[in-house]
Structures are given as structure tokens and as C-alpha cells.
Scaffold this motif. Structure first.
Motif, PDB file in Angstrom:
ATOM      1  N   SER A   1       0.883  -1.271  -0.060  1.00 34.27           N
ATOM      2  CA  SER A   1       0.016   0.099   0.149  1.00 34.27           C
ATOM      3  C   SER A   1       0.937   1.330   0.088  1.00 34.27           C
ATOM      4  O   SER A   1       2.224   1.116   0.343  1.00 34.27           O
ATOM      5  CB  SER A   1      -0.927   0.044   1.205  1.00 34.27           C
ATOM      6  OG  SER A   1      -0.004   0.485   2.183  1.00 34.27           O
TER       7      SER A   1
ATOM      8  N   LEU B   1       0.006  -7.087   2.720  1.00 36.09           N
ATOM      9  CA  LEU B   1      -1.137  -8.185   3.116  1.00 36.09           C
ATOM     10  C   LEU B   1      -0.638  -9.452   3.265  1.00 36.09           C
ATOM     11  O   LEU B   1       0.219  -9.966   2.431  1.00 36.09           O
ATOM     12  CB  LEU B   1      -2.166  -8.103   2.299  1.00 36.09           C
ATOM     13  CG  LEU B   1      -3.437  -6.869   2.304  1.00 36.09           C
ATOM     14  CD1 LEU B   1      -4.569  -7.137   1.604  1.00 36.09           C
ATOM     15  CD2 LEU B   1      -3.694  -6.498   3.715  1.00 36.09           C
TER      16      LEU B   1
ATOM     17  N   GLU C   1      -2.934 -11.848  -0.033  1.00 40.17           N
ATOM     18  CA  GLU C   1      -3.349 -10.766  -0.895  1.00 40.17           C
ATOM     19  C   GLU C   1      -4.555 -11.023  -1.690  1.00 40.17           C
ATOM     20  O   GLU C   1      -5.050 -10.336  -2.371  1.00 40.17           O
ATOM     21  CB  GLU C   1      -2.119 -10.723  -2.215  1.00 40.17           C
ATOM     22  CG  GLU C   1      -0.858 -10.091  -1.590  1.00 40.17           C
ATOM     23  CD  GLU C   1       0.190  -9.697  -2.587  1.00 40.17           C
ATOM     24  OE1 GLU C   1      -0.173  -9.813  -3.765  1.00 40.17           O
ATOM     25  OE2 GLU C   1       1.320  -9.302  -2.241  1.00 40.17           O
TER      26      GLU C   1
ATOM     27  N   LEU D   1      -7.883  -9.027  -1.119  1.00 40.55           N
ATOM     28  CA  LEU D   1      -8.032  -7.776  -1.757  1.00 40.55           C
ATOM     29  C   LEU D   1      -9.004  -8.030  -3.054  1.00 40.55           C
ATOM     30  O   LEU D   1      -8.237  -8.273  -4.164  1.00 40.55           O
ATOM     31  CB  LEU D   1      -7.041  -6.897  -1.946  1.00 40.55           C
ATOM     32  CG  LEU D   1      -7.030  -5.460  -2.243  1.00 40.55           C
ATOM     33  CD1 LEU D   1      -7.542  -4.697  -1.125  1.00 40.55           C
ATOM     34  CD2 LEU D   1      -5.864  -4.879  -2.965  1.00 40.55           C
TER      35      LEU D   1
ATOM     36  N   ASP E   1      -5.018  -8.568   8.434  1.00 44.67           N
ATOM     37  CA  ASP E   1      -5.041  -8.031   7.050  1.00 44.67           C
ATOM     38  C   ASP E   1      -6.446  -7.625   7.029  1.00 44.67           C
ATOM     39  O   ASP E   1      -6.612  -6.434   6.260  1.00 44.67           O
ATOM     40  CB  ASP E   1      -5.227  -9.514   5.994  1.00 44.67           C
ATOM     41  CG  ASP E   1      -3.699  -9.745   5.597  1.00 44.67           C
ATOM     42  OD1 ASP E   1      -2.802  -9.010   6.096  1.00 44.67           O
ATOM     43  OD2 ASP E   1      -3.683 -10.887   5.037  1.00 44.67           O
TER      44      ASP E   1
ATOM     45  N   ILE F   1      -7.103  -3.466   5.847  1.00 40.40           N
ATOM     46  CA  ILE F   1      -7.946  -3.218   4.576  1.00 40.40           C
ATOM     47  C   ILE F   1      -8.753  -2.206   5.058  1.00 40.40           C
ATOM     48  O   ILE F   1      -9.225  -1.286   4.514  1.00 40.40           O
ATOM     49  CB  ILE F   1      -8.553  -4.434   4.011  1.00 40.40           C
ATOM     50  CG1 ILE F   1      -7.614  -5.038   3.359  1.00 40.40           C
ATOM     51  CG2 ILE F   1      -9.795  -3.924   2.994  1.00 40.40           C
ATOM     52  CD1 ILE F   1      -8.089  -6.554   2.858  1.00 40.40           C
TER      53      ILE F   1
ATOM     54  N   GLU G   1      -9.339   1.966   3.825  1.00 42.51           N
ATOM     55  CA  GLU G   1     -10.429   2.442   3.189  1.00 42.51           C
ATOM     56  C   GLU G   1     -11.516   3.399   4.093  1.00 42.51           C
ATOM     57  O   GLU G   1     -12.117   4.326   3.383  1.00 42.51           O
ATOM     58  CB  GLU G   1     -11.184   1.480   2.401  1.00 42.51           C
ATOM     59  CG  GLU G   1     -12.032   0.488   3.393  1.00 42.51           C
ATOM     60  CD  GLU G   1     -12.902  -0.404   2.530  1.00 42.51           C
ATOM     61  OE1 GLU G   1     -12.983  -0.253   1.323  1.00 42.51           O
ATOM     62  OE2 GLU G   1     -13.362  -1.286   3.402  1.00 42.51           O
TER      63      GLU G   1
ATOM     64  N   LEU H   1     -14.182  -2.597   0.207  1.00 38.42           N
ATOM     65  CA  LEU H   1     -12.973  -3.538  -0.064  1.00 38.42           C
ATOM     66  C   LEU H   1     -13.279  -4.473   1.185  1.00 38.42           C
ATOM     67  O   LEU H   1     -12.987  -5.688   1.129  1.00 38.42           O
ATOM     68  CB  LEU H   1     -11.726  -2.958   0.202  1.00 38.42           C
ATOM     69  CG  LEU H   1     -11.432  -1.955  -1.096  1.00 38.42           C
ATOM     70  CD1 LEU H   1     -10.076  -1.507  -0.794  1.00 38.42           C
ATOM     71  CD2 LEU H   1     -11.610  -2.722  -2.497  1.00 38.42           C
ATOM     72  N   SER H   2     -13.638  -3.928   2.476  1.00 36.20           N
ATOM     73  CA  SER H   2     -13.771  -4.804   3.644  1.00 36.20           C
ATOM     74  C   SER H   2     -15.247  -5.850   3.225  1.00 36.20           C
ATOM     75  O   SER H   2     -15.068  -6.966   3.662  1.00 36.20           O
ATOM     76  CB  SER H   2     -14.406  -3.911   4.845  1.00 36.20           C
ATOM     77  OG  SER H   2     -13.275  -2.985   5.168  1.00 36.20           O
TER      78      SER H   2
ATOM     79  N   ALA I   1     -13.690  -8.679   1.188  1.00 39.70           N
ATOM     80  CA  ALA I   1     -12.894  -9.474   1.728  1.00 39.70           C
ATOM     81  C   ALA I   1     -13.835 -10.326   2.520  1.00 39.70           C
ATOM     82  O   ALA I   1     -13.524 -11.824   2.741  1.00 39.70           O
ATOM     83  CB  ALA I   1     -12.029  -8.689   2.620  1.00 39.70           C
TER      84      ALA I   1
END
Ligand code: SIN
Length: 490
Positions: free
Chosen positions: A3, A9, A12, A15, A93, A97, A101, A191-192, A195
Motif C-alpha cells: 500500500s 497483506l 493478497e 483484496l 489483514d 484493509i 479505506e 473492500l472490507s 474480503a
């Protein structure tokens, strides 16, 4: 993921950049940008889904319903527990994330992951405790029973302030009850949500049971989620204004709704309160998430006799709060969600100062960036000032003096909101009088942090309806069916 902040992370694959529909990742023609509120930089581009993808997700949820609802409670419980374990396993992780955001301090973000996961664990257990009932029959040849069944496809719209927990709290109850689920997360924090979908898939939750559609067309997608004939229940966490309009859209097909809407929490400090504990309570309930929670303290009522002592202690504590980027170790208060949100809070502060409030601390943007606001304290506030009438949703403490229990109860209740309230006193008689007299769904007594999976979260008045979490939380996702068996001659 390397990032902007330089972290990597561990996994990965968490993401994701596409909506998750029927167990697969769907790209769309355009993208939406996810930015870091701390510095305004784009951290990811996510495919911008719309009406067609929302309809597809509902169709998939409808198709998956038969399979999911006919699983035994134990089977659903096992899959939810798998999901819970994966969320905890990837807490670091997921926290990163979330901070990236949403902006909140990393420790708070990781706390949110554990908090969200706790609802999934809770409802994995509750899934096994959905009991019906038998009713003593008024006639000898009949037997009366009640069974509980899942409502069907659930659609949800969730906010950016808790990008994980607000989805977990709704989805866990829905899935435990045997419903399937389609969520449109806030476009600021998709994004959360994505995930969570990746981990739901790894947990073995079947395709179509948990769907995430990310898209900018809030009006169009909102209409589909609230009006589609295959959606049986709609649930929303967000502002009262938006909630009202979504409820009216749901009315066209008489959907079951549950709403967790705005708040205007009073925090009352009586003359016999432990002032240090009360200050601690304000810090926790007001400055968590930079003041962006629905249950945030919004008005601090302090008895006239302890006003100077309390204000001094509060000012000291608030002035020590570290404001900064959520990834910095010392940060206690991160950015707000964006610069517009800061402007709104700043206007409320300035309008109230113009109306007679006194600025004790803060009262302007923080130099850390466009989305930062200084932790602020206003005194000499009255209940009719803009800062007391509106949900602030920012790191501002308005202090209002009062002189009697009767007066403060009436001031505290003088709002259309009814989500959370807090008060501090050591008088046992007063504890019961005030707890019973406050027109709010949740009351913290000598306590500023009240949320947990075991407790019923929800409000009264224009703060919404329904309860999330607790042993009551499944009820919002179930229908009761009355069975009358006749012809049973004795
Ligand atoms: C909210 O702001 O609506 C959620 C706060 C919480 O769950 O503690």
C-alpha cells in the motif's frame, strides 16, 4: 498488497475488486475509486455494478434459498463458525484493509473485525436455538402450534462507518435463520465487504447465499433492493432521512423491514457521578471512530454543581487525544470519512458559536489533512442549538448545564431520535428512575461502551425498528407460522 503506507497483506487474495454474485466475481464496464480518507489517494478501483448485477444477485439468492433453508441448523451453524474462524484468523489483514479505506485507527479497525466476527459466532450458536411453541388448545379435537421459518431473501444496505461489523451483524442473523443475503455496501468502503465474501466462500458457504454488489447507482440499486418481488425483507443502517425514503419504497410490496437509523445520544453527568469515570465514558463513546457512530454521545448534560470540575477534566483528556493517520501507532482519532463530512461538522460548530456556545477546544480543521477535524469541546450549549438538535457525526462534545433530574430527563428526551443514551450516577434509586424514563432503545449506566453481540442493538422513535444481535436478533429474519391440527378426536 503493497500500500501507499508501505504495508503488505499476508494474504493478497483478500483484496478483491469485483462484486461477488452467486459464488463468482463479476466485473462491470466502469470502475469506482476507493480512496484513503487520510490522504485522499486512490487505494483501489472496484468494478462499478448497477441494476443488472443487483437483479442477478437477488435471482441467485432466490435460487440458493431452497438449498440453504433446508440445511439443518447444525449444518448452517458449522459453516458460520468456519466463517467466524477465518475472519479471526485474518484479523490483521482485514483490519489493514478497513483502515485503508475507512481511516479509523488500526487498533480500532482490528477491534471492529473481532466485533463483527463475534456476531457471526453468536448467531452460529443461536441458529440451533430457534424454538417453536405449542399452545393449549381451546377445543379437544384440535392442537395448536407455532413454527418459525426463514423470511426468504434478505436485501441490505450498509454504511461506511463500520464496513465489516454492520454487514456481519445483519448477514449472520439472516444466514443463521436460513435466509439468503444480498448486500450493497457503502461505495466508500467496499473492500472490507468483498474480503468478507472471499472468506465466506472459503468457509464453504454455498454460492448465492451471501452476495455483495458494489455500485455507485445508489438510487437505482436501492430501488431494486427495496422493491424487487423476490426480496422478502430489507434491512438498512444509515441516516434517518435515507431510512424513511427506503421504508416508503418497501411499502410498495409490504416488505418486512428493520432499520438502524440516526441517533442523538444524551450523556448525563449527575452531581454524584464519578467524574473521572464519566470523562472516560465520554472519550470512549464520543471520540471512537472520530465521532462517526450512530450511538455516539451527541449532547453532554452536566449538573451545574460539577460543571467546572467536569469541563476541566474533559478538556484535559480531549486535548491529549492523538489525531493522525490510522496506521500511525500513536493515533487515537483518525480522519473523518471525507472533507465534506468535515465541512458539515464545522458548520454545526460555527452556527452554534454564533448562537451563543463557547468554544473551549478545537473548532476547526486539523492540519493533518482535508478530512481531519480537531477534537472539539463547546460549552454554554443549549438544547435548541444546531449542534444539539442534529446528529453531529464528528469529534465534537457539546456541554449543556442542567439543575434537576426532572429537567434533564425532559431535555434528553426532547429529540426525535431514540437510539442510545448514557448517564453517570451512584444513586441506585436514580439509576432506575432515569433508566426507565429515557426514551431510548439502549442505555449505558456508568458505562460508555455498550455494544456487544449478546445485547439487543436498536432504537425507538425515528432511530428505527428491529433489534440486531442478542437472542432477539433472529426474530427479524424469521416468520412465525401458526399450525392448527384438527380432526383429532379424543
Ligand atoms: C453504529 O454506528 O451504527 C454502530 C455502532 C456499534 O455497533 O457500536
Amino acid at each position: 498488497m503493497q500500500s501507499e503506507q508501505g504495508f503488505v497483506l499476508n494474504d493478497e487474495q483478500l483484496l478483491k475488486r469485483f462484486s461477488y454474485i452467486n459464488g463468482s466475481w463479476h466485473s462491470s464496464e466502469s470502475d469506482l475509486a476507493v480512496t484513503n480518507p487520510s490522504n485522499g489517494k486512490v487505494v483501489a478501483k472496484v468494478s462499478n455494478a448497477g441494476i443488472a448485477e443487483t437483479e442477478l444477485a437477488i435471482k441467485s439468492a432466490k435460487q440458493a434459498l431452497q438449498l440453504w433453508s433446508s440445511k439443518t441448523a447444525n449444518e448452517r451453524s458449522t459453516l458460520l463458525k468456519n466463517w467466524f474462524r477465518l475472519l479471526i484468523q485474518h484479523q490483521d489483514d482485514l483490519g489493514r484493509i478497513l483502515t485503508l479505506e475507512q481511516g479509523k485507527p488500526l487498533s480500532e479497525a482490528k477491534g471492529e473485525i473481532a466485533y463483527g466476527a463475534s456476531y457471526i459466532e453468536w448467531f452460529a450458536e443461536e441458529a440451533k436455538r430457534v424454538y417453536g411453541e405449542t399452545i393449549p388448545s381451546p377445543s379437544g379435537n384440535k392442537r395448536l402450534l407455532v413454527i418459525k421459518q426463514p423470511v426468504g431473501v434478505v436485501a441490505a444496505i450498509t454504511p461506511w462507518n463500520f464496513p465489516n461489523a454492520m454487514i456481519a451483524r445483519k448477514a449472520a442473523a439472516a444466514l443463521a435463520a436460513g435466509c439468503t443475503f444480498v448486500v450493497r455496501p457503502a461505495t466508500q468502503t467496499p473492500l472490507s465487504a468483498l474480503a468478507m465474501a472471499e472468506l465466506a466462500e472459503r468457509a464453504g458457504i454455498p454460492a448465492g447465499v451471501f452476495n455483495v454488489v458494489v455500485g455507485k447507482d445508489s438510487r437505482g440499486m436501492g430501488k431494486v433492493l427495496t422493491q424487487h418481488p423476490d426480496v422478502a425483507k430489507f434491512t438498512f443502517t444509515g441516516s434517518t432521512a435515507v431510512g424513511k425514503s427506503l421504508i416508503s419504497q418497501c411499502a410498495t410490496s409490504v416488505k418486512k423491514v428493520s432499520m438502524e437509523l440516526g441517533g442523538n445520544a444524551p450523556f448525563i453527568v449527575f452531581e454524584d457521578a464519578d467524574l473521572d469515570a464519566a470523562v472516560e465514558g465520554v472519550i470512549a463513546s464520543k471520540y471512537r471512530n472520530a465521532g462517526q457512530t450512530c450511538i455516539c454521545t451527541n449532547r453532554i448534560f452536566v449538573h451545574q454543581s460539577v460543571l467546572p470540575a467536569f469541563t476541566e477534566k474533559l478538556t484535559q483528556a480531549v486535548s491529549e487525544l492523538n489525531v493522525g493517520d490510522g496506521f500511525a501507532k500513536q493515533t487515537q482519532v483518525g480522519p473523518m470519512i471525507n472533507s465534506d463530512a468535515v465541512s458539515e461538522v464545522d458548520s454545526l460548530v460555527n452556527e452554534s458559536i454564533a448562537a451563543g456556545a463557547k468554544l473551549v477546544l478545537g473548532g476547526k480543521r486539523h492540519p493533518a489533512g482535508d478530512a481531519f477535524y480537531l477534537p472539539t469541546i463547546l460549552t454554554q450549549v443549549t438544547n435548541d442549538m444546531p449542534i444539539a438538535k442534529n446528529e453531529i457525526f464528528g469529534p465534537v462534545s457539546p456541554v449543556i448545564a442542567f439543575t434537576s433530574e426532572e429537567q434533564v430527563l425532559s431535555l434528553a428526551n426532547d429529540t426525535e431520535y431514540g437510539l442510545a443514551a448514557y448517564f453517570y450516577t451512584r444513586d441506585i434509586g436514580r439509576i432506575w428512575r432515569v433508566a426507565e424514563g429515557l426514551d431510548f432503545g439502549m442505555v449505558g449506566i456508568n458505562e460508555g461502551i455498550i455494544s456487544n453481540a449478546a445485547a439487543p442493538f436498536g432504537g425507538v422513535k425515528q432511530s428505527g425498528n428491529g433489534r440486531e444481535g442478542s437472542r432477539h436478533g433472529l426474530a427479524d429474519y424469521m416468520e412465525m407460522k401458526y399450525l392448527c391440527m384438527g380432526g383429532l378426536d379424543r
